[in-house]
Design an enzyme around this catalytic site. Structure first.
Site, PDB file in Angstrom:
ATOM      1  N   GLU A 146       0.980  -1.260   0.069  1.00 60.23           N
ATOM      2  CA  GLU A 146      -0.240   0.037  -0.039  1.00 60.23           C
ATOM      3  C   GLU A 146       0.898   1.417  -0.053  1.00 60.23           C
ATOM      4  O   GLU A 146       0.535   2.255   0.633  1.00 60.23           O
ATOM      5  CB  GLU A 146      -1.071   0.075   1.296  1.00 60.23           C
ATOM      6  CG  GLU A 146      -1.934  -1.229   1.194  1.00 60.23           C
ATOM      7  CD  GLU A 146      -2.735  -1.414   2.227  1.00 60.23           C
ATOM      8  OE1 GLU A 146      -2.686  -0.239   3.294  1.00 60.23           O
ATOM      9  OE2 GLU A 146      -3.446  -2.138   2.687  1.00 60.23           O
ATOM     10  N   GLU A 249      -5.170  -8.379   0.376  1.00 61.41           N
ATOM     11  CA  GLU A 249      -5.935  -8.182   1.607  1.00 61.41           C
ATOM     12  C   GLU A 249      -7.236  -8.014   1.013  1.00 61.41           C
ATOM     13  O   GLU A 249      -7.648  -7.362  -0.083  1.00 61.41           O
ATOM     14  CB  GLU A 249      -5.413  -7.134   2.532  1.00 61.41           C
ATOM     15  CG  GLU A 249      -4.073  -7.167   3.262  1.00 61.41           C
ATOM     16  CD  GLU A 249      -3.898  -5.755   3.648  1.00 61.41           C
ATOM     17  OE1 GLU A 249      -4.594  -5.215   4.256  1.00 61.41           O
ATOM     18  OE2 GLU A 249      -2.395  -5.645   3.978  1.00 61.41           O
TER      19      GLU A 249
END
Length: 312
Positions: A146, A249
């Site tokens: 991320e 995720e």
């Protein structure tokens, strides 16, 4: 690769640190274990023999592998604050209590204390990865996740705080340190691309390159069970279809049936853990109910651990 477009590998993260607790809960609900379990080096600075966390104890990963499961590791990389060396964090200042002003630009300069720190931490991670290699366990390795944060409002983590180029330099440094310096050959490198509608060009620009990446993934936390096909297509296009794409995720698990219908051929989904979930809980922390979990794990389009071939 053989299952691409046919089935999705099921996955679940460890509950905070180094265990199979959340995978155990899913098994208690569905009678099946996820085919993939994930672990996080988030507590690396506290890890040592005899401590409450010890990453040299690879028992959880070994248990998963010995039962024909797959293993992935990620890293919420805690780094010291330049103004307070006793304070560690991974968020950039202003993003939460676990924040640090650690500067990736300085970390990439040889001779700085920041550079010495990242090499020492990578070397410490290498010790556990070496144990896994010696045990014959391949690792889906997903660091620097991320990095882009939110394209509209900026990065969340220090490794993305100053833009794509610095993140890519750190990725390549880590790759070379683990592969060339430490000689690790059990790592399958998973790059987490940040997806937001309208920012596909930025998503492509962040990619470190085919030479350094084996699989690409996206992290999504939707409030529904849709296939997330637009994110899938964007991630696939990022490498011109050369790499497998996963949900690295996920919160609410997408319907496997919707994924197949829409052509969202995710290689796996990795359900984020629900902290200390009660054995009697009727729903996890992301609104996946017990019935939903039963349907997901029983789907003909999902691979659970009992359906895995022996990869040893």
């Amino acid at each position: 690769i053989e299952q691409y477009g046919k089935k999705i590998v099921s996955g679940a993260m460890a509950n905070v640190n180094n265990n199979n607790d959340f995978a155990d809960w899913i098994n208690s609900v569905t009678g099946k274990y996820p085919a993939l379990t994930g672990y996080d080096f988030i507590h690396l600075k506290d890890s040592k023999p005899g401590a409450w966390i010890d990453y040299s104890d690879i028992t959880p990963a070994r248990t998963q592998w010995q039962n024909n499961g797959l293993v992935t590791y990620m890293w919420h990389w805690n780094a010291p604050d330049a103004k307070d060396s006793d304070k560690y964090g991974f968020y950039i200042p202003g993003k939460g209590n676990d924040a640090t002003n650690f500067d990736i630009r300085e970390a990439l300069k040889e001779g700085t204390w920041q550079h010495d720190f990242i090499l020492a931490d990578i070397d410490k991670v290498a010790e556990t990865l070496r144990l896994l290699q010696d045990a014959g366990i391949p690792v889906l390795w997903r660091p620097l996740h991320e990095a882009a944060g939110d394209y509209r409002y900026g990065a969340w983590f220090w490794w993305g705080a100053h833009g794509d180029e610095y993140t890519k330099q750190l990725w390549i440094l880590m790759h070379d340190r683990l592969v060339k310096h430490h000689g690790l050959n059990n790592l399958i490198w998973v790059w987490t691309a940040q997806y937001q509608t309208g920012y596909e060009a930025q998503m492509k620009a962040s990619y470190p390159g085919d030479e350094y990446v084996d699989i690409v993934g996206v992290d999504l936390y939707p409030d529904n069970d849709s296939s997330q096909v637009t994110a899938y297509r964007a991630a696939l296009d990022m490498t011109s279809g050369k790499k497998l794409v996963c949900l690295a995720e996920i919160g609410r698990v997408p319907s496997p049936e919707k994924c197949m219908t829409d052509g969202a051929y995710w290689s796996w989904f990795m359900e984020w853990y629900t902290y200390n979930i009660d054995n009697n809980a009727t729903v996890d922390g992301f609104n996946n109910t017990r019935d939903a979990w039963k349907q997901i794990m029983a789907s003909p389009f999902v691979i659970t651990r009992d359906l895995m071939p022996n990869l040893k």
